[in-house]
Scaffold this motif. Structure first.
Motif, mmCIF file in Angstrom:
data_model
loop_
_atom_site.group_PDB
_atom_site.id
_atom_site.type_symbol
_atom_site.label_atom_id
_atom_site.label_comp_id
_atom_site.label_asym_id
_atom_site.label_seq_id
_atom_site.Cartn_x
_atom_site.Cartn_y
_atom_site.Cartn_z
ATOM 1 N N SER A 130 -2.575 -31.529 -28.605
ATOM 2 C CA SER A 130 -2.962 -31.844 -27.230
ATOM 3 C C SER A 130 -1.891 -31.293 -26.293
ATOM 4 N N HIS A 131 -1.993 -31.648 -25.032
ATOM 5 C CA HIS A 131 -0.986 -31.229 -24.062
ATOM 6 C C HIS A 131 0.368 -31.884 -24.342
ATOM 7 N N ASP A 132 0.428 -32.833 -25.287
ATOM 8 C CA ASP A 132 1.677 -33.524 -25.622
ATOM 9 C C ASP A 132 2.328 -33.008 -26.902
ATOM 10 N N GLU A 154 5.484 -29.796 -23.548
ATOM 11 C CA GLU A 154 5.638 -29.126 -22.261
ATOM 12 C C GLU A 154 5.647 -27.606 -22.401
ATOM 13 N N THR A 175 -7.796 -28.373 -27.108
ATOM 14 C CA THR A 175 -6.931 -28.197 -25.946
ATOM 15 C C THR A 175 -7.088 -26.780 -25.410
ATOM 16 N N ARG A 186 -2.641 -25.862 -14.917
ATOM 17 C CA ARG A 186 -2.389 -24.668 -15.724
ATOM 18 C C ARG A 186 -3.662 -23.949 -16.179
ATOM 19 N N HIS A 195 2.111 -33.117 -14.097
ATOM 20 C CA HIS A 195 1.232 -33.785 -15.061
ATOM 21 C C HIS A 195 0.431 -34.923 -14.445
ATOM 22 N N PHE A 234 -5.613 -29.137 -18.558
ATOM 23 C CA PHE A 234 -4.468 -29.587 -17.760
ATOM 24 C C PHE A 234 -4.608 -28.864 -16.414
ATOM 25 N N THR A 274 -7.006 -33.986 -17.584
ATOM 26 C CA THR A 274 -5.852 -34.862 -17.445
ATOM 27 C C THR A 274 -5.753 -35.249 -15.966
ATOM 28 N N ARG A 317 2.195 -26.225 -22.345
ATOM 29 C CA ARG A 317 1.406 -26.346 -21.109
ATOM 30 C C ARG A 317 1.543 -25.066 -20.281
ATOM 31 N N ARG A 318 1.184 -23.970 -20.909
ATOM 32 C CA ARG A 318 1.306 -22.671 -20.258
ATOM 33 C C ARG A 318 0.036 -22.370 -19.467
ATOM 34 N N ARG A 327 1.558 -26.539 -30.141
ATOM 35 C CA ARG A 327 0.289 -25.812 -30.214
ATOM 36 C C ARG A 327 0.003 -25.429 -31.666
#
Length: 608
Positions: free
Chosen positions: A444-446, A491, A478, A134, A207, A131, A198, A494-495, A449
């Motif tokens: 994934s990023h969606d 979200e 990911t 990030r 995003h 991503f 992405t 997405r660190r 984790r």
């Protein structure tokens, strides 16, 4: 489980992975003696009508016989299954979900497809999803606060991620493409082979799925020159690179949509869909994401068909992408009575392959993809339904139950038998080739984790990685999963990537390295079939096989001991340990054990 007749779509059972129209393909069935089978016939469907051909026994050992016959690829997709005389009732069908003593629909039949084959390199890939905002910020670049666009809320790299609805998409850390390029050493050190980015298009969110244009790279990421530098350096290192393309919608600040709103007579007005009131249609009612109208010839030309179109532009040349992951692919071209999804997928595939013949095309798809992955459009899908969700139901923490991509209920915690059944059922709904070219992913990023998914027991992450890197498909990791990054939902996960290694789970990183190395070293893990050995609440044991080599994998979510007969494991006495514990073999049985959550992998050679 090894005493059952078996067939899958791998090269051990099918003579070619890329049949041509009209070709006769040899198919084989492995039949253990205890199955008591006396005849085998294949039933294929030709022009909608079933027809039968006899198989003949071609070899026999002390434990099993091999039967062989032909399937003729008369249609682009040829479905087939086997009917066996023998067993308890004397009448059995063998299809993609296994052995059945009753008639059943064709939905899980095996399939051969004659469409152009996916690129060969993709099966040897391990994909790493980044991503861009990030992952990393280029050394020496001024703080993002000095150059942030007007929509953004600048953040320092160590700031907590905001998950509030009004700020979650606006928080900008300032990761960029040169930053990714400066950390390609990390990808090589980990052992991955493909970088998946992405979206990199200009947008009004972090995003970037709300593109303002498909003709440029976001200046916040460094622009077009940074893109070319990154691709060139990745290629120099032997890495392939995938981009992320949204075919379902644009952003409401996209140049096409701005023109469409300004003038209802403009060519761009037809690029979008409108409801009965005349208002534009948007993705899930999110007004900032207007939905594209794929009945528009103008859209098709501007998005796909010219060298300047986004699809072609970023693939072209030596410093172009090596393929696309397609966002919201399952919804593309579908709205009310309109359903041109397959036409769009086929057209996009043609354009991609014409631009770069060995490019890969993978579609986002989060549920049953049986109607959308026959192999004429997308090469494969993101296999959330057939891999991610089964894995979640087996490994989620006892005290943590996430919701899966919009589900109102939290995922259950199930035993290994149910998990294997889910994988079998979803694996059987598409051709083997589509399954093999689909992304397997633990998240994934969606999504949640994996480190958060499993709860207190970090060893479960290794088990998840073990399944990811040893099951059929193209594994996708990911960014940050390999060092134990956490996140309760998409979200939150997405660190920013922490580059201070004192903050990493070093043991986990080493486990990922070891498992990736095993996948890259062992051909059966990349190209082999799948045969289950044992399933129980806490253990999954399976074989990945090619003609000359067998790999056996034991994944345990808790302390367990598994003992299976050695009868159908020819050559197992010479097995060597690749990962994990030694295999115990007493001549008649094989025993594998785990003192807690663990993965073990063994390999041995044999005659075909």
């Amino acid at each position: 489980m090894l005493s059952r007749p078996h067939h899958d779509g791998s090269a051990l059972y099918v003579s070619t992975q890329a049949p041509t129209p009209g070709e006769s393909v040899r198919v084989r069935v492995r039949v253990p003696h205890e199955a008591d089978v006396r005849e085998v016939h294949v039933r294929q469907v030709t022009d909608g009508e079933p027809e039968f051909r006899a198989l003949h026994e071609i070899s026999r050992s002390d434990s099993e016989a091999w039967w062989e016959g032909e399937v003729v690829c008369h249609n682009p997709v040829t479905s087939y299954r086997f009917i066996l005389e023998g067993g308890p009732g004397g009448y059995q069908w063998l299809n993609g979900t296994g052995l059945h003593e009753r008639d059943l629909p064709d939905a899980a039949d095996f399939r051969l497809v004659t469409y152009q084959a996916p690129p060969e390199w993709s099966l040897d890939s391990v994909v790493y999803q980044v991503f861009p905002d990030r992952f990393a910020r280029a050394a020496g670049r001024p703080p993002i606060a000095d150059s942030a666009p007007d929509w953004a809320l600048p953040a320092d790299w160590d700031d907590a991620v905001s998950t509030e609805p009004d700020t979650v998409a606006r928080q900008l850390y300032g990761g960029d493409l040169d930053g990714i390029g400066e950390h390609l050493d990390h990808l090589e050190r980990l052992g991955v082979t493909t970088l998946y980015l992405t979206p990199f298009f200009p947008a009004r969110s972090n995003h970037r799925y709300d593109a303002e244009t498909f003709d440029a790279v976001d200046p916040v990421l460094g622009g077009g020159e940074a893109f070319r530098r990154l691709i060139a350096e990745a290629h120099r290192r032997g890495l392939t690179v995938l981009g992320d393309l949204t075919t379902n919608h644009t952003g409401d600040s996209h140049e096409w949509f701005v023109a469409a709103q300004a003038d209802s007579q403009s060519p761009e007005h037809d690029f979008y869909l409108y409801d009965e009131s005349g208002d534009y249609v948007s993705w899930y009612g999110v007004k900032s994401l207007p939905k594209l109208n794929h009945d528009s010839e103008g859209l098709r030309e501007r998005m796909f068909d010219t060298p300047q179109a986004g699809v072609q532009k970023w693939l072209a040349g030596p410093d172009g992408l090596d393929g696309w992951r397609v966002d919201v692919a399952n919804m593309t071209g579908r709205w009310q009575a309109q359903d041109v999804n397959h036409r769009v997928a086929r057209h996009l595939r043609d354009v991609v392959v014409d631009t770069k013949p060995d490019a890969l095309l993978v579609a986002e798809h989060c549920h049953d993809h049986s109607q959308d992955a026959m192999g004429d459009g997308w090469h494969g899908v993101m296999n959330y339904s057939g891999f991610t969700k089964p894995l979640w139901t087996w490994l989620r923490g006892k005290d943590f139950a996430p919701r899966f991509l919009g589900s109102p209920l939290r995922v259950p915690r199930l035993g290994g038998g149910a998990v294997a059944a889910m994988m079998n059922e979803f694996g059987a709904i598409v051709p083997w080739r589509s399954r093999m070219h689909s992304f397997t992913l633990v998240g994934s990023h969606d999504t949640t984790r994996v480190r958060t998914l499993v709860g207190d027991d970090a060893a479960q992450v290794v088990v998840a990685a073990g399944l990811l890197l040893t099951m059929p498909g193209i594994p996708m990791i990911t960014y940050g999963d390999e060092i134990g990054m956490e996140g309760v939902w998409g979200e939150d996960g997405r660190r920013p990537m922490p580059w201070d290694e004192s903050r990493w789970d070093a043991d986990l990183f080493e486990a990922y390295q070891q498992l990736i190395r095993a996948r890259r070293d062992l051909e059966p893990l990349r190209h082999g079939g799948l045969r289950w050995v044992h399933t129980s609440d806490n253990s999954l044991v399976y074989l990945r096989e090619t003609e000359g080599e067998t790999v056996m994998v034991h994944c345990a979510r808790a302390a367990d001991e598994v003992q299976v007969p050695a009868t159908h494991l020819a050559g197992v006495e010479s097995a060597r340990v690749v990962v994990g514990n030694a295999l115990q073999h007493n001549g008649s049985h094989v025993t594998m054990s785990a003192e807690g959550p663990a993965v073990s992998i063994w390999v041995w050679s044999h005659e075909g």
